[in-house]
Design a protein around this motif. Structure first.
Motif, PDB file in Angstrom:
ATOM      1  N   ARG A  84       0.789  -1.227   0.000  1.00 15.12           N
ATOM      2  CA  ARG A  84       0.000   0.000   0.000  1.00 15.12           C
ATOM      3  C   ARG A  84       0.825   1.283   0.000  1.00 15.12           C
ATOM      4  NH1 ARG A  84      -1.122  -1.744   5.676  1.00 15.12           N
ATOM      5  NH2 ARG A  84       0.116  -0.366   6.963  1.00 15.12           N
ATOM      6  N   ALA A  85       2.126   1.213   0.263  1.00 11.51           N
ATOM      7  CA  ALA A  85       2.938   2.425   0.354  1.00 11.51           C
ATOM      8  C   ALA A  85       4.212   2.286  -0.483  1.00 11.51           C
ATOM      9  CB  ALA A  85       3.314   2.698   1.813  1.00 11.51           C
ATOM     10  N   PRO A  86       4.743   3.402  -0.973  1.00 10.96           N
ATOM     11  CA  PRO A  86       6.039   3.355  -1.648  1.00 10.96           C
ATOM     12  C   PRO A  86       7.138   2.945  -0.670  1.00 10.96           C
ATOM     13  CG  PRO A  86       5.004   5.513  -1.912  1.00 10.96           C
ATOM     14  CD  PRO A  86       4.194   4.753  -0.927  1.00 10.96           C
ATOM     15  N   ALA A  87       8.187   2.363  -1.170  1.00 14.45           N
ATOM     16  CA  ALA A  87       9.369   2.063  -0.358  1.00 14.45           C
ATOM     17  C   ALA A  87      10.310   3.259  -0.444  1.00 14.45           C
ATOM     18  CB  ALA A  87      10.059   0.797  -0.856  1.00 14.45           C
ATOM     19  N   TRP A  88      10.869   3.688   0.688  1.00 20.31           N
ATOM     20  CA  TRP A  88      11.820   4.799   0.692  1.00 20.31           C
ATOM     21  C   TRP A  88      12.972   4.472   1.635  1.00 20.31           C
ATOM     22  CZ3 TRP A  88      12.635   6.691   5.508  1.00 20.31           C
ATOM     23  CH2 TRP A  88      11.616   6.585   6.445  1.00 20.31           C
ATOM     24  N   SER A  89      14.097   5.086   1.357  1.00 16.23           N
ATOM     25  CA  SER A  89      15.250   4.962   2.244  1.00 16.23           C
ATOM     26  C   SER A  89      16.071   6.235   2.143  1.00 16.23           C
ATOM     27  CB  SER A  89      16.106   3.741   1.889  1.00 16.23           C
ATOM     28  OG  SER A  89      16.683   3.892   0.616  1.00 16.23           O
ATOM     29  N   VAL A  90      16.782   6.544   3.229  1.00 16.96           N
ATOM     30  CA  VAL A  90      17.639   7.723   3.267  1.00 16.96           C
ATOM     31  C   VAL A  90      18.782   7.440   4.238  1.00 16.96           C
ATOM     32  CG1 VAL A  90      16.316   8.875   5.084  1.00 16.96           C
ATOM     33  CG2 VAL A  90      17.702  10.238   3.523  1.00 16.96           C
ATOM     34  N   GLY A  91      19.940   8.005   3.966  1.00 14.02           N
ATOM     35  CA  GLY A  91      21.049   7.845   4.892  1.00 14.02           C
ATOM     36  C   GLY A  91      22.372   8.270   4.290  1.00 14.02           C
ATOM     37  N   PRO A  92      23.389   8.356   5.133  1.00 18.39           N
ATOM     38  CA  PRO A  92      24.729   8.704   4.650  1.00 18.39           C
ATOM     39  C   PRO A  92      25.434   7.486   4.058  1.00 18.39           C
ATOM     40  CG  PRO A  92      24.763   8.429   7.018  1.00 18.39           C
ATOM     41  CD  PRO A  92      23.332   8.273   6.593  1.00 18.39           C
ATOM     42  N   LYS A  93      26.265   7.737   3.064  1.00 18.27           N
ATOM     43  CA  LYS A  93      27.083   6.681   2.446  1.00 18.27           C
ATOM     44  C   LYS A  93      28.528   7.170   2.409  1.00 18.27           C
ATOM     45  CE  LYS A  93      25.704   4.157  -1.044  1.00 18.27           C
ATOM     46  NZ  LYS A  93      25.326   3.707  -2.401  1.00 18.27           N
ATOM     47  N   TYR A  94      29.449   6.338   2.907  1.00 19.47           N
ATOM     48  CA  TYR A  94      30.862   6.678   2.929  1.00 19.47           C
ATOM     49  C   TYR A  94      31.599   5.789   1.933  1.00 19.47           C
ATOM     50  CZ  TYR A  94      35.561   7.627   4.562  1.00 19.47           C
ATOM     51  OH  TYR A  94      36.882   7.999   4.627  1.00 19.47           O
TER      52      TYR A  94
END
Length: 131
Positions: free
Chosen positions: A79-89
Motif C-alpha cells: 500500500r505504500a512506496p518504499a523509501w530509504s535515506v542515509g549517509p554513504k561513505y
C-alpha cells in the motif's frame, strides 16, 4: 540481473544537476514468485512494476547523503512506496551506508512491491565491495 525467484529488469537514467548532486529516475520490473506475500495483490500475472527515483548529494570528498524512492505502479504491490535515506561513505574498496527505511525487504522484489508501512522506519547498514 535476477534472483533465484524470478527475473529482474531496470532501466535507469541519471544526470548530474549540480556539481555535487546526482539524480536518477527509472523503471523497475520483477517477476514475483507465486508464493510472494504481497498484501494488495491485484488480478493478473505475478509481477511488479515500479518507478524509482534516487538522489545522491556529495557533502564531503567521500561522504554522500543518499535517498531512494520506489513507487509501485502496476502488478502486485503493497500500500505504500518504499523509501530509504542515509549517509554513504566511500573508500577505495567498499561503500558503507547507514540506512533509515520503511522497506523491510532488501531484495530486488522487495523494492519493486513497496512497503506495508509508510511511517514506521527501520534502521540498518550496508557494506558493499566495490570492484
Amino acid at each position: 540481473g535476477g534472483d533465484k525467484y524470478g527475473g529482474m529488469g531496470e532501466l535507469l537514467v541519471g544526470r548530474t544537476l549540480l556539481p555535487r548532486l546526482y539524480m536518477t529516475i527509472g523503471a523497475l520490473y520483477h517477476s514475483l514468485p507465486p508464493g510472494a506475500t504481497v498484501t494488495n495483490r491485484v488480478d493478473g500475472p505475478d509481477y511488479g512494476l515500479a518507478i524509482l527515483a534516487t538522489a545522491n548529494l556529495l557533502v564531503a570528498e567521500r561522504l554522500a547523503l543518499v535517498t531512494e524512492w520506489s513507487i509501485p505502479v502496476d502488478g502486485a504491490h503493497e500500500r505504500a512506496p518504499a523509501w530509504s535515506v542515509g549517509p554513504k561513505y566511500y573508500t577505495l574498496g567498499h561503500t558503507f551506508s547507514l540506512v533509515v527505511s520503511n522497506a523491510h525487504e532488501i531484495s530486488d522484489d522487495g523494492m519493486v512491491v513497496g512497503s506495508t508501512r509508510w511511517n514506521h522506519p527501520i534502521f540498518g547498514f550496508t557494506i558493499v565491495r566495490v570492484l
